[in-house]
Enzyme design. Structure first.
Site, PDB file in Angstrom:
ATOM      1  N   ASN A   1      -4.347 -13.945   1.323  1.00  0.00           N
ATOM      2  CA  ASN A   1      -4.447 -12.778   0.484  1.00  0.00           C
ATOM      3  C   ASN A   1      -6.198 -12.643   0.353  1.00  0.00           C
ATOM      4  OD1 ASN A   1      -1.717 -12.188   1.119  1.00  0.00           O
ATOM      5  ND2 ASN A   1      -1.503 -14.540  -0.520  1.00  0.00           N
ATOM      6  N   ARG A   2      -6.908 -12.857   1.048  1.00  0.00           N
ATOM      7  CA  ARG A   2      -8.078 -12.380   1.064  1.00  0.00           C
ATOM      8  C   ARG A   2      -9.061 -13.697  -0.755  1.00  0.00           C
ATOM      9  NH1 ARG A   2      -8.085 -11.412   5.168  1.00  0.00           N
ATOM     10  NH2 ARG A   2      -8.564  -9.981   6.338  1.00  0.00           N
ATOM     11  N   LEU A   3      -7.584 -13.865  -1.469  1.00  0.00           N
ATOM     12  CA  LEU A   3      -8.262 -14.833  -2.447  1.00  0.00           C
ATOM     13  C   LEU A   3      -8.760 -16.250  -2.377  1.00  0.00           C
ATOM     14  CD1 LEU A   3      -5.195 -14.929  -4.833  1.00  0.00           C
ATOM     15  CD2 LEU A   3      -7.299 -13.308  -4.894  1.00  0.00           C
TER      16      LEU A   3
END
Ligand SMILES: Cc1cc2nc3c(=O)[nH]c(=O)nc-3n(C[C@H](O)[C@H](O)[C@H](O)COP(=O)(O)O)c2cc1C
Length: 215
Positions: free
Chosen positions: A192-194
């Site tokens: 999730n691009r985290l």
């Protein structure tokens, strides 16, 4: 002409980077990451790194060089001191190095100051190189404009004759740079691009300050 690359999407989920599992010393974490990268399938030249200098023309320039050694003091690569990068470093030794290791979904970014390696250390590395690489370093006045490929090959042929059976000396315009880091940032791809980003910065008392950055 155009090509839309918007559909290149990848989920990063192989690893994580958490504060409680890592050393206070970024060179120890670099060593751990490098080992994991080189012993995991899918990496070709794990020691290939991008180095970025601020050029004499004011523009930053990136190019790949090979990391040949790292120690507690920093990162060592070899090049021609009179090349474009060599001249840029002579004017401004602040440079940036980065590694991208897709097999582990990792990036490392190092800011630091480059200094010429002691001549005896450059000699030692030069001596360990194959003969062809030694002659190549003498033949190539790196980054200069040349009339043709043939001129290089002719020069190499001449030098092969001159040095047959003789020791090939390191030219004084070729040698190593040691990059002493002031900041090292570790990036680990996450879902999730985290992504995880941990940055170490060198303090005045030579301790490293560790902080987490937003992805
Ligand atoms: C995989 C790879 C490894 C390279 N390794 C080196 C190296 O260790 N030293 C070097 O001077 N150039 C190396 N080069 C060439 C540099 O990228 C660059 O073309 C050259 O150093 C001249 O750069 P400059 O004109 O900006 O100084 C390598 C290139 C590639 C693609």
């Amino acid at each position: 002409m155009q090509k839309d690359l918007g559909n290149y999407r990848k989920t990063y989920e192989k690893n994580a980077l958490s504060e409680d599992s890592i050393s206070d010393n970024p060179m120890e974490l670099f060593q751990k990451w490098f080992y994991e990268v080189e012993t995991t399938e899918g990496v070709d030249e794990p020691n290939a790194m991008t180095i970025s200098t601020k050029g004499l023309d004011g523009y930053p320039k990136n190019r790949i060089v090979l990391l040949k050694k790292y120690t507690e003091e920093g990162f060592i690569f070899y090049t021609n001191y009179e090349s474009e990068k060599g001249r840029a470093i002579a004017k401004d030794p602040k440079i940036c190095l980065s590694f991208f290791w897709p097999n582990m979904e990792r990036q490392v970014i190092v800011k630091g100051k480059a200094e010429k390696l002691a001549p005896n250390l450059s000699d030692g590395y030069f001596e360990s190189r194959p003969e062809g690489s030694k002659l190549g370093a003498i033949v190539s006045h790196q980054s200069n404009v040349i009339p043709s490929r043939e001129t290089l090959e002719q020069k190499l042929e001449q030098l092969e004759k001159i040095y047959r059976g003789k020791e090939i000396p390191r030219p004084d315009y070729w040698g190593g740079f040691l990059v002493r880091p002031v900041s090292i940032e570790f990036w680990q791809g996450r879902p999730n691009r985290l992504h995880d980003r941990i940055r170490y910065q060198l303090q005045e008392n030579y301790d490293w300050k560790m902080e987490r950055l937003a992805p």
